[in-house]
Design a protein around this motif. Structure first.
Motif, PDB file in Angstrom:
ATOM      1  N   GLN A  58      56.882  -8.773 -12.238  1.00  0.00           N
ATOM      2  CA  GLN A  58      58.365  -8.576 -12.071  1.00  0.00           C
ATOM      3  C   GLN A  58      58.603  -7.142 -11.734  1.00  0.00           C
ATOM      4  O   GLN A  58      59.335  -6.778 -10.986  1.00  0.00           O
ATOM      5  CB  GLN A  58      58.990  -9.291 -13.000  1.00  0.00           C
ATOM      6  N   LYS A  62      60.045  -5.283  -8.293  1.00  0.00           N
ATOM      7  CA  LYS A  62      61.334  -4.627  -8.276  1.00  0.00           C
ATOM      8  C   LYS A  62      60.972  -3.341  -7.991  1.00  0.00           C
ATOM      9  O   LYS A  62      61.922  -2.519  -7.236  1.00  0.00           O
ATOM     10  CB  LYS A  62      62.009  -4.565  -9.589  1.00  0.00           C
ATOM     11  N   TYR A 134      62.636 -13.021  -4.348  1.00  0.00           N
ATOM     12  CA  TYR A 134      63.544 -13.361  -5.417  1.00  0.00           C
ATOM     13  C   TYR A 134      64.933 -13.932  -5.115  1.00  0.00           C
ATOM     14  O   TYR A 134      65.660 -14.190  -5.950  1.00  0.00           O
ATOM     15  CB  TYR A 134      63.585 -12.573  -6.450  1.00  0.00           C
ATOM     16  N   THR A 204      65.090 -12.319 -10.725  1.00  0.00           N
ATOM     17  CA  THR A 204      63.662 -11.692 -10.852  1.00  0.00           C
ATOM     18  C   THR A 204      63.189 -12.342 -12.311  1.00  0.00           C
ATOM     19  O   THR A 204      62.077 -12.696 -12.792  1.00  0.00           O
ATOM     20  CB  THR A 204      63.502 -10.467 -11.250  1.00  0.00           C
TER      21      THR A 204
END
Length: 416
Positions: A58, A62, A134, A204
């Motif tokens: 994750q 991002k 996502y 997410t």
């Protein structure tokens, strides 16, 4: 060297404990204790590894693998040549994308808040981050959309936490506004504003991201902030994200001031350290179970020594050496420890592999973004667990084995 006779005597002594139910039960419970401790350690470390890999995925989803920025938050001017230079000098780079990051105010019909806004090029940003994977509602797009009144507005992508806080859904309008000091507000006539339409909502599973981030087109954010054709930085993705730190270190040897690089691990150093500490603490606590079982082995062997004192004396009088007697009792404890370690480790590995294959242990979908309990077995962890379990159990045999070897043969034969 361990002789066949010593192995045979150790095995027969282990089996002969059945004559004494109490001593036999202590040995059985010692083996069960070792099995439970090793089983718990295998499963716990696999679970910690699984969650760590999910959190890391994750983070990388991002963040880019590494970023190039200027000191003091200064904007970067023409960035194409800088991007090409990095791609030429860092051979593992597979994608790059410019970005702008800024703190702005955001307003819906009912709520006002402050967020971190990213300006991105949606086409190239898909190569360096995984936000597009996502998207939960709407679509991954920051192109202009028509609002309810038919007027086209820039699209904005929000996290689920932020969307819930602002009480908006796909298609709703939002207003972005810049923060200014009182002097700037007086001279410029107030903060600059831009109206957007929610085009997509992502999730997410990490609240820090889902509750505080939003994405708009890079050109739209440049207009809002008056940045012209400049950007905050450039994001890069390389083949192996674990080598991002090496790429940044090598880039620092030729990258001149005012530019610098930062990899994803440096940006999330606190969380990564916490996960490492958590793994160490979990392993240390569960090792106490194995340690307790090792003390049970000590108790079991001491009682065997007391029970077999006469037999030990006969062996010694027949020429059996002190070292031989010591090895016999070390072998007995080792059988218990190794057997318990192998049984517990095998059961733990089988359970972990079944969970990896079939995901039969579920997690509540409204709490976790992943619907099942994540498991990841690392070979090095399994090897260390087996080594620790066996070493602790073998070490536990030293005291009773030494005590048995020190028995006086004459006194032992006369023992009742």
């Amino acid at each position: 060297m361990i002789s066949k006779l010593e192995l045979l005597i150790a095995w027969r002594y282990l089996g002969a404990q059945r004559k004494s139910l109490f001593v036999s039960l202590i040995g059985i419970f010692s083996m069960l204790g070792v099995s439970i401790g090793v089983f718990a350690l295998v499963v716990a470390l696999a679970a910690v590894n699984g969650f760590e890999e999910e959190v890391t995925a994750q983070m990388i989803g991002k963040d880019a693998h590494f970023e190039l920025m200027a000191y003091n938050g200064n904007p970067i001017g023409p960035y194409d040549s800088l991007t090409q230079e990095v791609q030429k000098r860092v051979p593992d780079v597979v994608a790059s994308s410019p970005f702008i990051v800024y703190k702005v105010g955001i307003s819906s019909k009912k709520v006002n808040d402050g967020i971190v806004i990213y300006g991105i090029d949606p086409a190239t940003a898909k190569g360096v981050t995984d936000i597009h994977k996502y998207i939960k509602w709407g679509e991954y797009s920051v192109d202009s959309l028509e609002d309810m009144g038919g007027k086209r507005r820039p699209g904005i992508i929000l996290g689920t936490g932020l969307a819930a806080r602002l009480r908006v859904v796909v298609g709703d309008k939002l207003v972005l506004q810049t923060f200014q000091s009182p002097d700037e507000a007086m001279s410029s006539g107030g903060p600059k504003m831009m109206m957007c339409v929610v085009s997509g909502i992502f999730e997410t599973g990490t609240y820090e991201y889902d509750g505080n981030l939003a994405y708009v087109g890079i050109s739209d954010l440049q207009k809002l902030l008056g940045m012209g054709n400049t950007v905050t930085g450039i994001q890069f993705r390389i083949k192996d994200h674990w080598k991002a730190g090496e790429a940044v270190d090598s880039m620092a040897t030729w990258l001149s001031y005012p530019y610098y690089g930062m990899d994803w691990k440096s940006k999330n150093i606190t969380l990564l350290k916490w996960m490492n500490y958590e793994k160490f603490i979990v392993a240390a606590v569960i090792c106490l179970i194995i340690l307790v079982a090792a003390f049970n082995i000590i108790s079991s062997l001491i009682m065997v020594v007391i029970d077999k004192t006469k037999e030990i004396g006969i062996l010694r009088s027949m020429g059996f050496s002190k070292a031989g007697v010591m090895r016999v009792f070390m072998l007995m404890g080792s059988f218990i420890g190794v057997g318990g370690t192998v049984v517990g480790g095998t059961v733990g590995l089988v359970l972990c592999k079944l969970q990896e294959a079939y995901h039969f242990i579920k997690l509540p979908g409204d709490v976790y973004v992943i619907p099942y309990f994540p498991i990841s077995v690392h070979a090095i962890d399994v090897i260390l667990i087996f080594v620790i379990g066996i070493v602790l159990c073998v070490s536990a045999t030293l005291l009773p084995a030494w005590k048995a070897s020190r028995l006086d043969p004459v006194g032992a034969i006369r023992h009742e």
